[in-house]
Scaffold this active site. Structure first.
Site, short mmCIF file in Angstrom:
data_model
loop_
_atom_site.label_atom_id
_atom_site.label_comp_id
_atom_site.label_asym_id
_atom_site.label_seq_id
_atom_site.Cartn_x
_atom_site.Cartn_y
_atom_site.Cartn_z
N GLN A 200 0.85 -1.20 0.00
CA GLN A 200 0.00 0.00 0.00
C GLN A 200 0.88 1.25 0.00
O GLN A 200 0.39 2.35 -0.07
CB GLN A 200 -0.87 0.02 1.26
CG GLN A 200 -1.86 -1.11 1.33
CD GLN A 200 -2.52 -1.14 2.70
OE1 GLN A 200 -3.50 -0.48 2.95
NE2 GLN A 200 -1.96 -1.93 3.59
N HIS B 206 -1.53 1.43 -4.39
CA HIS B 206 -1.91 2.83 -4.17
C HIS B 206 -1.03 3.80 -4.97
O HIS B 206 -0.96 4.98 -4.64
CB HIS B 206 -1.88 3.16 -2.68
CG HIS B 206 -2.98 2.49 -1.90
ND1 HIS B 206 -2.99 2.36 -0.54
CD2 HIS B 206 -4.13 1.90 -2.33
CE1 HIS B 206 -4.09 1.72 -0.16
NE2 HIS B 206 -4.78 1.43 -1.23
N THR C 121 0.20 -2.71 8.73
CA THR C 121 -0.95 -2.02 8.14
C THR C 121 -2.13 -2.10 9.09
O THR C 121 -2.38 -3.16 9.68
CB THR C 121 -1.28 -2.54 6.72
OG1 THR C 121 -2.54 -2.03 6.32
CG2 THR C 121 -1.28 -4.05 6.63
N GLU D 40 1.18 -3.25 17.15
CA GLU D 40 -0.15 -3.24 17.77
C GLU D 40 -1.13 -4.02 16.91
O GLU D 40 -0.89 -4.21 15.72
CB GLU D 40 -0.64 -1.80 18.00
CG GLU D 40 -0.56 -0.95 16.76
CD GLU D 40 -0.64 0.55 17.03
OE1 GLU D 40 -0.55 0.98 18.19
OE2 GLU D 40 -0.81 1.28 16.04
N ALA E 161 8.67 -4.21 12.65
CA ALA E 161 8.97 -4.94 11.41
C ALA E 161 10.45 -5.34 11.33
O ALA E 161 10.77 -6.48 10.96
CB ALA E 161 8.59 -4.09 10.20
P1 NAD Z 1 -1.56 3.32 8.71
O1 NAD Z 1 -0.83 4.60 8.87
O2 NAD Z 1 -3.04 3.33 8.79
O3 NAD Z 1 -1.09 2.28 9.82
C1 NAD Z 1 0.27 2.01 10.05
C2 NAD Z 1 0.38 0.71 10.81
O4 NAD Z 1 1.76 0.43 10.97
C3 NAD Z 1 -0.25 0.72 12.20
O5 NAD Z 1 -1.08 -0.40 12.34
C4 NAD Z 1 0.96 0.62 13.15
O6 NAD Z 1 0.71 -0.17 14.29
C5 NAD Z 1 1.99 -0.07 12.27
N1 NAD Z 1 3.38 0.21 12.61
C6 NAD Z 1 3.92 1.32 13.15
N2 NAD Z 1 5.25 1.17 13.33
C7 NAD Z 1 5.55 -0.06 12.89
C8 NAD Z 1 6.77 -0.82 12.79
N3 NAD Z 1 7.94 -0.31 13.21
N4 NAD Z 1 6.71 -2.08 12.28
C9 NAD Z 1 5.53 -2.60 11.86
N5 NAD Z 1 4.36 -1.94 11.92
C10 NAD Z 1 4.38 -0.69 12.42
O7 NAD Z 1 -1.06 2.71 7.36
P2 NAD Z 1 -1.73 1.75 6.29
O8 NAD Z 1 -2.52 0.70 6.99
O9 NAD Z 1 -0.63 1.33 5.39
O10 NAD Z 1 -2.81 2.60 5.49
C11 NAD Z 1 -2.86 3.95 5.30
C12 NAD Z 1 -2.58 4.47 3.91
O11 NAD Z 1 -1.42 5.22 4.07
C13 NAD Z 1 -2.23 3.53 2.80
O12 NAD Z 1 -3.15 3.74 1.80
C14 NAD Z 1 -0.84 3.96 2.28
O13 NAD Z 1 -0.87 4.14 0.89
C15 NAD Z 1 -0.62 5.26 2.92
N6 NAD Z 1 0.74 5.61 3.40
C16 NAD Z 1 1.86 5.18 2.75
C17 NAD Z 1 3.11 5.53 3.24
C18 NAD Z 1 4.35 5.07 2.51
O14 NAD Z 1 4.33 4.98 1.30
N7 NAD Z 1 5.44 4.74 3.22
C19 NAD Z 1 3.23 6.29 4.40
C20 NAD Z 1 2.07 6.73 5.04
C21 NAD Z 1 0.83 6.36 4.52
#
Ligand code: NAD
Ligand code: ZN
Length: 242
Positions: free
Chosen positions: A96, A114, A184, A214, A230
């Protein structure tokens, strides 16, 4: 951690979210550091937002490009790329994330449902110009335009738009026997339902594993919840898989 053995027949589907890139320095949307200025994400990442204030949307994506340029893949991205080399065609990865950290770690054929942060395209669907590589950070007063007269926008799947490559993703879910989701929140659809799709119509139970610090909103759908960051859990999990 319970050791999980793969058979030569197993196909592994990996879904990653913002959490896998958090330790590389790319903020998640919902984490404590996940907000940009004072805006809710829907006010920045939607067709409506782009119609109302394209300069604001481009400022947001220019900021995201600048952040992502300074970030490197972490141990989880690297472990996944190594795992792909070992498994070959039996491995499928869908993210994503719009960053390119999986590719920078050496992964190939990563499906970006995405879209991609470092690509742009014309906003007009009937325009013949293809999406193109673009790392430009646009200042608010000079926005890019297509030759056809349409506005150029980030090649991102915004809220209310259809995710990319869904046919490929659904086919991979239909053939997988192991499903792994990493970082996610289990809130954004359709990705939140992939764990259910992976189990549908299968004669044998599918192992479904979630990795993150979490519980995701859909935790009850998983057979295993591996609590942790992760970079700590993914290398150990994949290193134990042959
Ligand atoms: P989210 O922001 O809703 O959730 C992030 C998740 O990551 C949470 O459940 C949290 O507990 C977990 N998390 C936090 N730190 C972590 C770690 N060190 N190791 C493993 N897990 C960890 O993100 P989402 O569910 O991916 O969905 C939101 C939308 O945000 C998506 O559509 C995505 O495209 C977009 N997004 C992308 C990026 C990117 O490209 N890196 C960054 C921010 C948001
Ligand atoms: Zn155009």
């Amino acid at each position: 951690m319970q050791k999980i053995a793969l058979t030569p027949q197993d196909h592994v589907f990996v879904l990653t979210g913002a959490g896998i890139s958090a330790e590389s320095g790319i903020p998640t949307f919902r984490g404590v550091n996940g907000l940009w200025e004072k805006y809710r994400i829907e006010e920045l990442a939607s067709p409506h937002a782009f119609d109302r204030d394209p300069a604001l949307v481009w400022r947001f994506y220019s900021w995201r490009r600048s952040v992502a340029k300074s970030c490197c893949p972490n141990a989880a991205h690297v472990a996944l790329a190594g795992f792909q080399k070992r498994l070959g065609e039996r491995f499928f990865i869908c993210t994503q994330n719009v960053d390119s950290l999986h590719e920078q770690a050496g992964a190939t054929q990563v499906v970006h449902m995405h879209g991609k942060l470092f690509e742009s395209r014309c906003e007009r669907r009937n325009c013949n110009t293809a999406s193109f590589a673009d790392g430009t950070e646009y200042p608010g007063d000079k926005l890019p335009q297509c030759e056809c007269g349409g506005r150029i926008r980030p090649n991102i799947c915004w809220f209310g738009e259809t995710p990319h490559h869904m046919d490929t993703v659904m086919a991979a879910l239909a053939r997988c026997s192991v499903f792994v989701s990493i970082g996610t929140s289990g809130v954004v659809e359709p990705a939140a339902s992939f764990v259910a799709f992976a189990q549908q119509g299968k004669s044998k139970p599918v192992r479904t594993i979630y990795v993150g610090p979490e519980e995701p909103a859909n935790v009850h759908m998983f057979t295993d919840f591996l609590k942790g960051k992760a970079t700590e859990v993914v290398p150990r999990l994949l290193g134990s898989w042959k």
